[in-house]
Design a protein around this motif. Structure first.
Motif, mmCIF file in Angstrom:
data_model
loop_
_atom_site.group_PDB
_atom_site.id
_atom_site.type_symbol
_atom_site.label_atom_id
_atom_site.label_comp_id
_atom_site.label_asym_id
_atom_site.label_seq_id
_atom_site.Cartn_x
_atom_site.Cartn_y
_atom_site.Cartn_z
ATOM 1 N N HIS A 1 41.870 21.508 40.101
ATOM 2 C CA HIS A 1 42.657 20.290 39.492
ATOM 3 C C HIS A 1 43.223 19.313 40.472
ATOM 4 O O HIS A 1 43.141 18.182 40.256
ATOM 5 C CB HIS A 1 43.747 20.862 38.497
ATOM 6 N N THR B 1 36.553 17.023 42.849
ATOM 7 C CA THR B 1 35.792 16.117 42.268
ATOM 8 C C THR B 1 34.783 16.395 41.404
ATOM 9 O O THR B 1 34.183 15.741 40.722
ATOM 10 C CB THR B 1 35.402 15.018 43.233
ATOM 11 N N ARG B 2 34.219 17.695 41.839
ATOM 12 C CA ARG B 2 32.623 18.023 41.273
ATOM 13 C C ARG B 2 32.839 19.670 41.038
ATOM 14 O O ARG B 2 33.361 20.330 41.845
ATOM 15 C CB ARG B 2 31.697 17.455 41.972
ATOM 16 N N LEU C 1 34.283 17.072 37.638
ATOM 17 C CA LEU C 1 35.282 17.788 36.979
ATOM 18 C C LEU C 1 35.712 17.068 35.388
ATOM 19 O O LEU C 1 35.875 17.895 34.246
ATOM 20 C CB LEU C 1 36.480 17.853 37.775
ATOM 21 N N ASP C 2 35.983 15.933 35.412
ATOM 22 C CA ASP C 2 36.440 15.159 34.305
ATOM 23 C C ASP C 2 35.311 15.352 33.340
ATOM 24 O O ASP C 2 35.862 15.558 31.949
ATOM 25 C CB ASP C 2 36.732 13.789 34.523
ATOM 26 N N ARG D 1 36.158 18.763 30.962
ATOM 27 C CA ARG D 1 37.364 18.950 29.925
ATOM 28 C C ARG D 1 37.189 19.000 28.775
ATOM 29 O O ARG D 1 37.820 19.918 28.020
ATOM 30 C CB ARG D 1 38.351 17.734 30.430
ATOM 31 N N GLU D 2 36.170 18.588 28.138
ATOM 32 C CA GLU D 2 35.965 18.869 26.701
ATOM 33 C C GLU D 2 35.050 19.852 26.573
ATOM 34 O O GLU D 2 34.439 19.951 25.385
ATOM 35 C CB GLU D 2 35.603 17.405 26.272
#
Ligand SMILES: Nc1ncnc2c1ncn2[C@@H]1O[C@H](COP(=O)(O)OP(=O)(O)OP(=O)(O)O)[C@@H](O)[C@H]1O
Ligand SMILES: [Mg+2]
Lengths: 370, 254
Positions: B209, B213-214, B229-230, B233-234
């Motif tokens: 976290h 970045t990846r 990473l972002d 999240r879903e």
């Protein structure tokens, strides 16, 4: 802003400005050090100008700090200008006392790393190494001294000097046994005068090199294999490779060289002590005359036999160290693999020993029987 | 720009310990300068194998590994040594040389792979030890250190020469949460200071976290996921949810 310890020369201080610019990294580090630390006649006020520096790597930073320390020790007054972050980092580093630590001199690392091969290539260096290693072996024979594990001298101390006691004892016993047996067998035939011939030849051509090799396999072959195997298990071998260091050069070469240098020395010692043991038995039990023993021995044993025995021990040392190293470096990575590698190295070492000995006997027989 | 190509490139890689036992197949991965890549996966899926292939410690069954734009298979010894001076590796078991002092462990990297003069190396050793929070530990031996301290030394050694890429295998595994937390702060700090590309195997969600970045997830004998990473999240992928649990917004379990 000032470095500690710089308070002389206030009035007529000579000012010197050393400007740096661009991106400074590992490639520039030595130059930076040289530029700042260069010898100047008079103490002066030194300005290290980092205004033009776009990027300063930590290696370059260390070079600046190390060089500034030299100037501060010389009594110079250091002033660093440039971006705030850079300056405060360097001043902070300068403010912390220099750490004194024991450190293997680079020469030692070089000697066991790449440098060894090139050194070995020159005969003069080889002679010097042999001389210093025999000297070291003598020194270490009486007193154990701690040396870094990887150094050649450490290995020679470990492999050579520490084995002197056991090899000496075994050699004396072996010489006595040979003399006893020879006296018994030859005495029955009425040829007791030949005892020195038989004992001398068998000791020098066969038993001294063989016995030393067995001791070396059990002590050093096993140690080499287990050390290298546990370094594999601890990922140290991988670490060497990711540093661009060849593990064979770095780990195997010093061990192999030490063994190849020390085993013949041990063998010579075993020959001498074995003969002393034999002489003792020959005089006390076979009632041979010392002069006769000496005369027969010199008649029977010539330089070729000595060379033959020592060549054997060289070959044995080579096969032992290289096979043990190969077993150690190719072992698996668990704790039980270390044990397995050790056992394997001893078995393989003894197997190779017997095979090589047979080859020696065969070829010497062929050339003899011509 | 050459960097657009990625400084770690894996092409059609097949990895395994024998042709009949393939661990990972069809691996294509391109890591760009500045990426902080977290590699995840269940135990035995091949994370360490993948890392070892990137470092040239095992030869691929097929395919190509390029590190800093050089194919590992084509390097001679000299080139290999020069190339590896530009990367740093923190091994899972630290791989410190136990018969050398901490300072010697650090210094040997410089002596073996660079021409740096002795004075600079000594200063750099001290600087690195200070930066990992171990000032004055120069003369200690690795076996006189705690696990967390050893890991710090391993970090100091890995970053010794300002590496362009830093590889770590489970840097916080086996440490108590407090020490692990301190270490991930340190990694974060070193990462931003170096500006280096980082490739780490880790399951430490806090660490991921904080800096990743990846995310690359290894599973089922291949690269299962390779995404920012972002973007994860879903995700509803069970493997992603299983490994990154706390990071992902909770959902009703079916
Ligand atoms: N030296 C080896 N020889 C043969 N098989 C191996 C070897 N090392 C690993 N393997 C096998 O390859 C597979 C992948 O192992 P690897 O060590 O890459 O897993 P990992 O993802 O790092 O697991 P962990 O999280 O437990 O460290 C495993 O099935 C393992 O048994
Ligand atoms: Mg692993």
């Amino acid at each position: 802003m000032t470095a500690p310890g710089a308070h002389r020369q206030r009035g007529n201080a000579r000012e010197e400005r050393i400007p740096f610019s661009g991106s400074l990294g590992i490639a520039q580090a030595n130059q930076i050090y040289g530029a700042i630390a260069a010898e100047h006649a008079a103490a002066s006020r030194l300005i290290v100008d980092l205004e033009g520096v776009t990027q300063l790597g930590r290696v370059a930073e260390a070079a600046i700090v190390a060089a500034c320390r030299v100037r501060v020790r010389r009594g110079d007054f250091i002033h660093i200008v440039g971006a705030q972050g850079l300056v405060s980092d360097i001043e902070l580093a300068l403010g912390t006392p220099e750490q004194d630590f024991e450190e293997a001199p680079p020469r030692l690392l070089e000697a066991v790393g790449l440098g060894t091969l090139t050194k070995v290539a020159s005969a003069a260096a080889l002679l010097q190494m042999a001389a210093s290693s025999s000297a070291a072996a003598l020194r270490f024979a009486f007193r154990r001294v701690h040396l870094p594990r990887h150094s050649l001298r450490y290995n020679i101390a470990l492999m050579g000097a520490d084995a002197v006691g056991i090899v000496g004892l075994l050699a004396a016993l072996l010489g006595m046994i040979l003399a006893f047996e020879a006296t018994r067998q030859l005495g029955d035939l009425g040829a007791k005068a030949l005892v020195p011939d038989v004992v001398g030849l068998s000791l020098i051509r066969e038993f001294a090199p063989l016995m030393c090799a067995v001791v070396v396999i059990a002590r050093n072959g096993a140690a080499i294999a287990s050390e290298l195997a546990s370094m594999r298990a601890g990922q140290e071998v991988d670490a060497l490779r990711t540093m661009g260091i060849d593990p064979v050069e770095y780990l195997v070469l010093p061990r192999a060289l030490s063994l190849i240098l020390t085993t013949p020395m041990l063998t010579i010692m075993a020959m001498a002590i074995g003969l002393l043991g034999a002489i003792l038995v020959a005089i006390l039990f076979a009632h041979l005359d010392l002069a006769l023993f000496y005369y027969r021995l010199v008649e029977a044993v010539d330089l070729n036999d000595l060379v033959f025995g020592l060549s054997k021990s060289l070959v044995f040392a080579t096969t032992t160290s290289l096979s043990a190293a190969a077993v150690g470096l190719s072992s698996g990575s668990s704790a039980s693999d270390v044990g397995r590698a050790t056992t394997h190295a001893v078995v393989l070492g003894i197997f190779l020993l017997v095979v090589c000995d047979a080859l020696f006997t065969f070829f010497s027989g062929v050339s003899h029987g011509r | 720009m050459a960097d657009e190509l990625g400084i770690v490139q894996l092409h059609a890689l097949r990895l395994g310990y024998s042709p009949s036992k393939v661990v990972l197949d069809h691996v294509d991965l391109s890591i760009r300068r500045g990426d902080v890549v977290a590699i995840l996966g269940s135990s035995g899926e091949g994370k360490t194998t993948l890392l070892q292939a990137m470092l040239g410690l095992i030869a691929p069954l097929s395919g190509e590994v390029r590190l800093l734009h050089r194919s590992l298979a084509s390097l001679n010894k000299e080139e290999r040594s020069q190339l590896f001076a530009r990367i740093g590796v923190v091994f899972q078991h630290n791989a410190l040389f136990t018969d050398m002092s901490v300072a010697e462990n650090l210094a040997m990297v410089a002596y073996q792979t660079s021409q740096l003069r002795k004075e600079v190396v000594r200063e750099l050793v001290s600087l690195r030890l200070r930066s990992v929070g171990l000032p004055g530990f120069e003369s200690r031996r690795p076996d006189q250190l705690s696990g967390g301290q050893r890991k710090r030394v391993a970090f100091a050694r890995a970053i010794m020469l300002d590496p362009e890429i830093l590889f770590c295998d489970e840097p916080t595994a086996g440490l108590d949460p407090l020490t692990a937390g301190k270490l991930s702060l340190l990694i974060q700090h070193l990462g931003s200071e170096l500006g280096a590309t980082m490739v780490m195997i880790t399951h430490d969600v806090d660490l991921i976290h904080a800096i990743a970045t990846r995310v690359v997830i290894v599973g089922g004998g291949e690269i299962h996921v390779d995404a920012p990473l972002d973007a994860l999240r879903e995700s509803s992928d069970p493997l992603v949810r299983g490994l990154l649990g706390q990071l992902i917004a909770p959902r009703a379990v079916s």
